[in-house]
Design a protein around this motif. Structure first.
Motif, PDB file in Angstrom:
ATOM      1  N   LEU A  51    -128.573  35.537 176.795  1.00 61.27           N
ATOM      2  CA  LEU A  51    -127.435  36.245 176.209  1.00 61.27           C
ATOM      3  C   LEU A  51    -126.208  35.335 176.156  1.00 61.27           C
ATOM      4  N   ASP A  52    -125.326  35.608 175.199  1.00 60.34           N
ATOM      5  CA  ASP A  52    -124.084  34.843 175.063  1.00 60.34           C
ATOM      6  C   ASP A  52    -123.075  35.373 176.079  1.00 60.34           C
ATOM      7  N   ARG A  53    -122.782  34.557 177.082  1.00 56.09           N
ATOM      8  CA  ARG A  53    -121.903  34.998 178.166  1.00 56.09           C
ATOM      9  C   ARG A  53    -120.429  35.045 177.768  1.00 56.09           C
ATOM     10  N   ALA A  54    -120.112  34.512 176.597  1.00 54.92           N
ATOM     11  CA  ALA A  54    -118.736  34.576 176.108  1.00 54.92           C
ATOM     12  C   ALA A  54    -118.470  35.862 175.338  1.00 54.92           C
ATOM     13  N   CYS A  55    -119.500  36.685 175.178  1.00 56.77           N
ATOM     14  CA  CYS A  55    -119.383  37.908 174.378  1.00 56.77           C
ATOM     15  C   CYS A  55    -119.634  39.137 175.239  1.00 56.77           C
ATOM     16  N   THR A  56    -119.131  40.256 174.765  1.00 58.70           N
ATOM     17  CA  THR A  56    -119.419  41.520 175.419  1.00 58.70           C
ATOM     18  C   THR A  56    -120.838  41.963 175.066  1.00 58.70           C
ATOM     19  N   VAL A  57    -121.262  43.028 175.721  1.00 64.96           N
ATOM     20  CA  VAL A  57    -122.579  43.586 175.442  1.00 64.96           C
ATOM     21  C   VAL A  57    -122.714  43.939 173.957  1.00 64.96           C
ATOM     22  N   VAL A  99    -121.536  40.260 179.821  1.00 66.15           N
ATOM     23  CA  VAL A  99    -122.943  40.302 180.224  1.00 66.15           C
ATOM     24  C   VAL A  99    -123.141  39.829 181.663  1.00 66.15           C
ATOM     25  N   SER A 100    -122.187  39.062 182.203  1.00 68.37           N
ATOM     26  CA  SER A 100    -122.298  38.600 183.587  1.00 68.37           C
ATOM     27  C   SER A 100    -122.151  39.751 184.579  1.00 68.37           C
ATOM     28  N   GLU A 101    -121.669  40.899 184.101  1.00 66.01           N
ATOM     29  CA  GLU A 101    -121.467  42.059 184.969  1.00 66.01           C
ATOM     30  C   GLU A 101    -122.683  42.978 185.015  1.00 66.01           C
ATOM     31  N   LEU A 102    -123.731  42.660 184.256  1.00 63.94           N
ATOM     32  CA  LEU A 102    -124.890  43.542 184.160  1.00 63.94           C
ATOM     33  C   LEU A 102    -125.897  43.271 185.271  1.00 63.94           C
ATOM     34  N   SER A 103    -126.625  44.302 185.655  1.00 65.68           N
ATOM     35  CA  SER A 103    -127.740  44.145 186.589  1.00 65.68           C
ATOM     36  C   SER A 103    -128.920  43.502 185.868  1.00 65.68           C
TER      37      SER A 103
END
Length: 312
Positions: free
Chosen positions: A89-95, A134-138
């Motif tokens: 996933l692109d970590r610079a973007c939101t979900v 996306v870094s905040e997701l489980s």
């Protein structure tokens, strides 16, 4: 029509190295959920790599929705979705942005991309995290988002390489449910690689068991389990396992074969009539600690074909 056709596929990374994939043939029907089951290093990921154009075959052909993976890689990429073992996933973007930009990459208009993203957020139970990074997701959320992104452009075939690796049991069950619903809703063909027997048994219409680059057997889970030719398996845990005990167990009525394991023995039997009592009586003198009775599983099939456990 077959969604995926593989003929005489060979992949050898080095001239003097064993073949990662060794001349396999495979047909996956349109709309089917097909599993490649086998231990790490069996050749599952390499097979998917060739089918998704990330790996170039040494020999053979792979066609996905009619497109040749070697000669028309762009055509293949248009009709597939891919979820690898790693978080891409692109970590610079939101979900939500991960979904929107994926749609845009495939030529979907801005308004349609936003609508498709919102639809998928609801489907994959991620709507309340739409603006999260996306870094905040489980781990389970990451996998659901990766699958949502992979199907955002409505591909013909979805490739899932060990999609539940590293997930806790609850997240794994949730993902199975999502995939089952996805097939019904999207009508998509899915090729799943896994080394989890329960996953393959529960999810797949058909599957192939791979080991050392070869396909050992293929069929429905029930067909494969029936092919073992036994009705039940007794697992023994004993203090002392020796050849005398193996011979005594093998001589019991109804016993087809006996495999020595790390903790004792595995007894394959075609009849359960009085079996447990006879096994317990035979093994008691060797320090019997535990005994259990189970039906044949996909691991039983693998053990029968290779002489070792699936995860060894």
């Amino acid at each position: 029509m077959n969604a995926v056709e593989i003929r005489d596929l060979v992949k050898q990374y080095e001239a003097d190295a064993p073949r990662a994939v060794d001349g396999i043939d495979l047909d996956i029907a349109d709309g089917e959920l097909f599993g490649l089951l086998g231990p790490n290093g069996a050749g599952k990921t390499t097979t998917v790599g060739v089918a998704t154009t990330r790996v170039r075959a040494t020999r053979g052909t792979v066609r996905v929705a009619g497109a040749d993976a070697t000669h028309d890689p762009v055509g293949v990429k248009r009709v597939i979705g891919v979820v690898t073992q790693f978080n891409t996933l692109d970590r610079a973007c939101t979900v939500r942005e991960n979904l929107i930009y994926h749609c845009r990459y495939f030529g979907i208009g801005a308004a349609s991309a936003r609508a498709r993203a919102d639809e998928l957020l609801t489907t994959f139970v991620l709507a309340d995290r739409r603006d999260a990074n996306v870094s905040e997701l489980s781990g389970g959320m990451v996998q659901r988002l990766q699958i949502a992104r992979a199907i955002a452009h409505r591909p013909h075939v979805l490739f899932l390489d060990e999609p539940t690796a590293g997930l806790d049991p609850q997240s794994r069950l949730a993902l199975w449910s999502v995939l089952s619903d996805l097939r019904t809703r999207e009508g998509i063909t899915i090729l799943l690689t896994t080394h989890h027997m329960e996953e393959a048994d529960a999810m797949c219409d058909r599957l192939a068991i791979m080991d050392a680059g070869k396909i050992l057997v293929s069929g429905t889970p029930d067909e494969l389990k029936r092919s073992v030719g036994v009705d039940t398996i007794v697992e023994l845990s004993v203090d002392t396992m020796n050849e005398d005990l193996r011979t005594a167990l093998a001589a019991l009525p109804g016993v087809s074969s006996v495999e020595i394991t790390d903790h004792g023995a595995r007894v394959f039997a075609s009849s359960t009539d009085g079996l447990m009592a006879r096994v317990v009586e035979t093994a008691t003198g060797n320090g019997l600690r535990d005994v259990s009775l189970t039906a044949p599983t996909l691991e039983t099939v693998f053990i029968t074909l290779t002489g070792r456990g699936l995860r060894e």
